[in-house]
Design a protein around this motif. Sequence first.
Motif, PDB file in Angstrom:
ATOM      1  N   MET A 429       0.765  -1.241   0.073  1.00 25.12           N
ATOM      2  CA  MET A 429       0.165  -0.017  -0.057  1.00 25.12           C
ATOM      3  C   MET A 429       0.750   1.404   0.016  1.00 25.12           C
ATOM      4  N   LEU A 430       1.915   1.281   0.639  1.00 24.96           N
ATOM      5  CA  LEU A 430       2.829   2.216   0.661  1.00 24.96           C
ATOM      6  C   LEU A 430       3.378   2.645  -0.635  1.00 24.96           C
ATOM      7  N   GLY A 431       3.557   1.695  -1.422  1.00 23.40           N
ATOM      8  CA  GLY A 431       4.254   1.835  -2.885  1.00 23.40           C
ATOM      9  C   GLY A 431       3.165   2.695  -3.702  1.00 23.40           C
ATOM     10  N   ARG A 432       1.675   1.989  -3.534  1.00 23.22           N
ATOM     11  CA  ARG A 432       0.620   3.044  -4.225  1.00 23.22           C
ATOM     12  C   ARG A 432       0.615   4.269  -3.626  1.00 23.22           C
ATOM     13  N   VAL A 433       0.733   4.431  -2.326  1.00 22.76           N
ATOM     14  CA  VAL A 433       0.514   5.877  -1.880  1.00 22.76           C
ATOM     15  C   VAL A 433       1.672   6.691  -2.482  1.00 22.76           C
ATOM     16  N   GLU A 434       2.904   6.233  -2.723  1.00 22.33           N
ATOM     17  CA  GLU A 434       4.169   6.980  -3.260  1.00 22.33           C
ATOM     18  C   GLU A 434       4.140   7.361  -4.581  1.00 22.33           C
ATOM     19  N   ALA A 435       3.382   6.405  -5.380  1.00 18.85           N
ATOM     20  CA  ALA A 435       2.862   6.721  -6.748  1.00 18.85           C
ATOM     21  C   ALA A 435       1.941   7.811  -6.852  1.00 18.85           C
ATOM     22  N   ASP A 436       1.044   7.712  -6.013  1.00 19.40           N
ATOM     23  CA  ASP A 436      -0.200   8.776  -5.948  1.00 19.40           C
ATOM     24  C   ASP A 436       0.360  10.133  -5.655  1.00 19.40           C
ATOM     25  N   VAL A 437       1.117  10.162  -4.648  1.00 16.65           N
ATOM     26  CA  VAL A 437       1.846  11.578  -4.215  1.00 16.65           C
ATOM     27  C   VAL A 437       2.706  12.212  -5.459  1.00 16.65           C
ATOM     28  N   TRP A 438       3.443  11.231  -6.000  1.00 14.55           N
ATOM     29  CA  TRP A 438       4.268  11.618  -7.344  1.00 14.55           C
ATOM     30  C   TRP A 438       3.482  12.183  -8.114  1.00 14.55           C
ATOM     31  N   TYR A 439       2.245  11.500  -8.438  1.00 11.10           N
ATOM     32  CA  TYR A 439       1.114  12.203  -9.484  1.00 11.10           C
ATOM     33  C   TYR A 439       0.747  13.393  -8.908  1.00 11.10           C
ATOM     34  N   LEU A 440       0.395  13.606  -7.878  1.00 11.90           N
ATOM     35  CA  LEU A 440      -0.028  14.828  -7.117  1.00 11.90           C
ATOM     36  C   LEU A 440       0.865  16.107  -7.665  1.00 11.90           C
ATOM     37  N   GLU A 441       2.367  15.608  -7.150  1.00  9.78           N
ATOM     38  CA  GLU A 441       3.336  16.782  -7.598  1.00  9.78           C
ATOM     39  C   GLU A 441       3.811  17.010  -8.843  1.00  9.78           C
ATOM     40  N   ASN A 442       3.399  16.151  -9.698  1.00  8.10           N
ATOM     41  CA  ASN A 442       3.916  16.097 -10.914  1.00  8.10           C
ATOM     42  C   ASN A 442       2.889  16.217 -12.091  1.00  8.10           C
ATOM     43  N   TRP A 443       1.695  16.395 -11.761  1.00  8.58           N
ATOM     44  CA  TRP A 443       0.412  16.491 -12.631  1.00  8.58           C
ATOM     45  C   TRP A 443       0.876  17.335 -14.013  1.00  8.58           C
ATOM     46  N   SER A 444       0.528  16.953 -15.045  1.00 10.92           N
ATOM     47  CA  SER A 444       0.569  17.862 -16.255  1.00 10.92           C
ATOM     48  C   SER A 444      -0.524  16.978 -17.281  1.00 10.92           C
ATOM     49  N   PHE A 445      -1.175  17.881 -18.229  1.00 13.14           N
ATOM     50  CA  PHE A 445      -2.311  17.181 -19.015  1.00 13.14           C
ATOM     51  C   PHE A 445      -1.444  16.155 -19.948  1.00 13.14           C
ATOM     52  N   LEU A 446      -0.224  16.052 -20.300  1.00 13.85           N
ATOM     53  CA  LEU A 446       0.409  15.270 -21.038  1.00 13.85           C
ATOM     54  C   LEU A 446       0.386  14.027 -20.287  1.00 13.85           C
ATOM     55  N   LEU A 447       0.825  14.144 -18.926  1.00 17.39           N
ATOM     56  CA  LEU A 447       1.022  13.011 -18.208  1.00 17.39           C
ATOM     57  C   LEU A 447      -0.519  12.287 -18.128  1.00 17.39           C
ATOM     58  N   ASP A 448      -1.253  13.025 -17.876  1.00 15.23           N
ATOM     59  CA  ASP A 448      -2.921  12.196 -18.101  1.00 15.23           C
ATOM     60  C   ASP A 448      -2.865  11.491 -19.369  1.00 15.23           C
ATOM     61  N   LEU A 449      -2.722  12.173 -20.318  1.00 15.01           N
ATOM     62  CA  LEU A 449      -2.928  11.385 -21.752  1.00 15.01           C
ATOM     63  C   LEU A 449      -2.022  10.095 -21.821  1.00 15.01           C
ATOM     64  N   LYS A 450      -0.895  10.305 -21.148  1.00  9.93           N
ATOM     65  CA  LYS A 450       0.018   8.996 -20.993  1.00  9.93           C
ATOM     66  C   LYS A 450      -0.420   7.976 -20.066  1.00  9.93           C
ATOM     67  N   ILE A 451      -0.841   8.106 -19.192  1.00 11.95           N
ATOM     68  CA  ILE A 451      -1.837   7.275 -18.298  1.00 11.95           C
ATOM     69  C   ILE A 451      -2.710   6.793 -18.887  1.00 11.95           C
ATOM     70  N   ILE A 452      -3.600   7.381 -19.633  1.00 14.51           N
ATOM     71  CA  ILE A 452      -4.796   6.951 -20.323  1.00 14.51           C
ATOM     72  C   ILE A 452      -4.322   5.961 -21.374  1.00 14.51           C
ATOM     73  N   PHE A 453      -3.341   6.266 -22.048  1.00 16.53           N
ATOM     74  CA  PHE A 453      -2.743   5.442 -23.219  1.00 16.53           C
ATOM     75  C   PHE A 453      -2.119   3.928 -22.595  1.00 16.53           C
ATOM     76  N   LEU A 454      -1.568   4.172 -21.640  1.00 18.97           N
ATOM     77  CA  LEU A 454      -1.032   3.030 -20.953  1.00 18.97           C
ATOM     78  C   LEU A 454      -2.226   2.197 -20.280  1.00 18.97           C
TER      79      LEU A 454
END
Length: 467
Positions: A429-454
């Motif tokens: 669960m800690l691994g998930r939380v770290e990934a979520d916090v990283w997303y919070l700190e590094n959001w961009s519209f292109l990152l969202d598109l990348k996540i949707i594609f993946l």
Amino acid sequence: MIHRYATFIKAVNLTIDYIILNLSMVISYFIEDKSYISWISNKNYLPIVLVFNLIWLLSANVTGLYEQVLNKDSIKTYRGLIKTYLLFVSFICFTIIILIGTKAYFITREYLFYSLALFGFLLGFWKLIFLSIRRSDRALLIDSRSAIVIGGGRIGNDLHNFFKNNPSRGYKVIGFFDDNSESIIDKKLYLGATQDCISYVIANKVDEIFCTLPSSESAKIERLMLDADKNLIRFKFIPDYYDYGVKPTSIQSFGHIPVISIRPEPLENILNRFIKRVFDVLFSLFIILFVFSWLFPILAIIIKMQSKGPVFFVQARSGRDNKSFNCYKFRSMKVNNDSDSKQATRDDDRITKIGKFMRKTSLDELPQFFNVLIGNMSVVGPRPHMLKHTEQYSALIDKFMVRHFLKPGITGWAQVRGLRGETKTTEEMLGRVEADVWYLENWSFLLDLKIIFLTFWNAVKGEENAF
């Protein structure tokens, strides 16, 4: 980070971009022009070439496209490229169509379309090549610098380990100076007391000093800074609020008082939130109208045929600011009393045949696009957890609640990195939380598109932890 060829690489990027721009114009000229006049001798054509080149230079300067070309990651590089290209297209259309007029130089709208479209395609392809080359040869572009660290303890030793594990930063730590030799973990690196630091740096021609002394030793720090300035030695200070896990990414001044944010939050910007919300609404409407509308009756019939119960599964989940909301899914399990407390496990006998398929392909999440339209979810964000799990893990993981600064998402950064499925341990669960916090700190519209594609890609190829 010091780059030996930073100016040269910037010049190369600028030159190749201009070659691509002018090549696109020449190719488009031969496609569209029927006068059979050589482009280089066409007096009506050459002024347009000048306009294109000047406007690209203006657009690149406005957006800072060629700044830090060796430091920007792929997302920032393409985000800057898209901004510059759109600004360039806007200026071109305004200048040529509105101010000059296409008739004055016999320029057709078709020519403008061909040249701009070809330029955009070739430019994007060239940046992909550049990023690939940069990734493989970045170490050759780094100018190594020697450094010493004043102060041991956790901060000084962490800094040494960071440089040791990240040679691409270009620093080689020679050793430590500290009035307490016991604070240095590796005794071979101890060089002496702080008062001997400046003379050692001068004698050994060390490039930089990193000071990790606590602010309580301000008099000593100020003396070292003054001596370093007198001897043209670069002095850098690591403040002791590092001990609190603070990452000073944003500094504001309230008068003479510096205020440091503990983490960047791009979605605190109202424009970014607007962009994300508009995309959520448009993307959700597209999925609902063109996928859910015809897939719903098929799945509904199969779900009802395989087990008794409703087609939809509705459960209270934790949302933004930890406010609960009703999350919708296609029911993938038999009706049971453990659904609000027990996670799905591999080979869980509660999962139906159609449920197994839906969970493997993430089709059970389709109804959540209605949650997105309502506004209590986003297409991309941290996955919403059951209320019981939020209560459980918030007591075990310090940063667990940080993920609730964002709206939960149908998919997220943790999911596309394989951090999904049953969490058997707190570490998972800690691994998930770290990934979520990283997303919070590094959001961009292109990152969202990348996540949707993946997400779509993973659904097609199948995921081991999707069950």
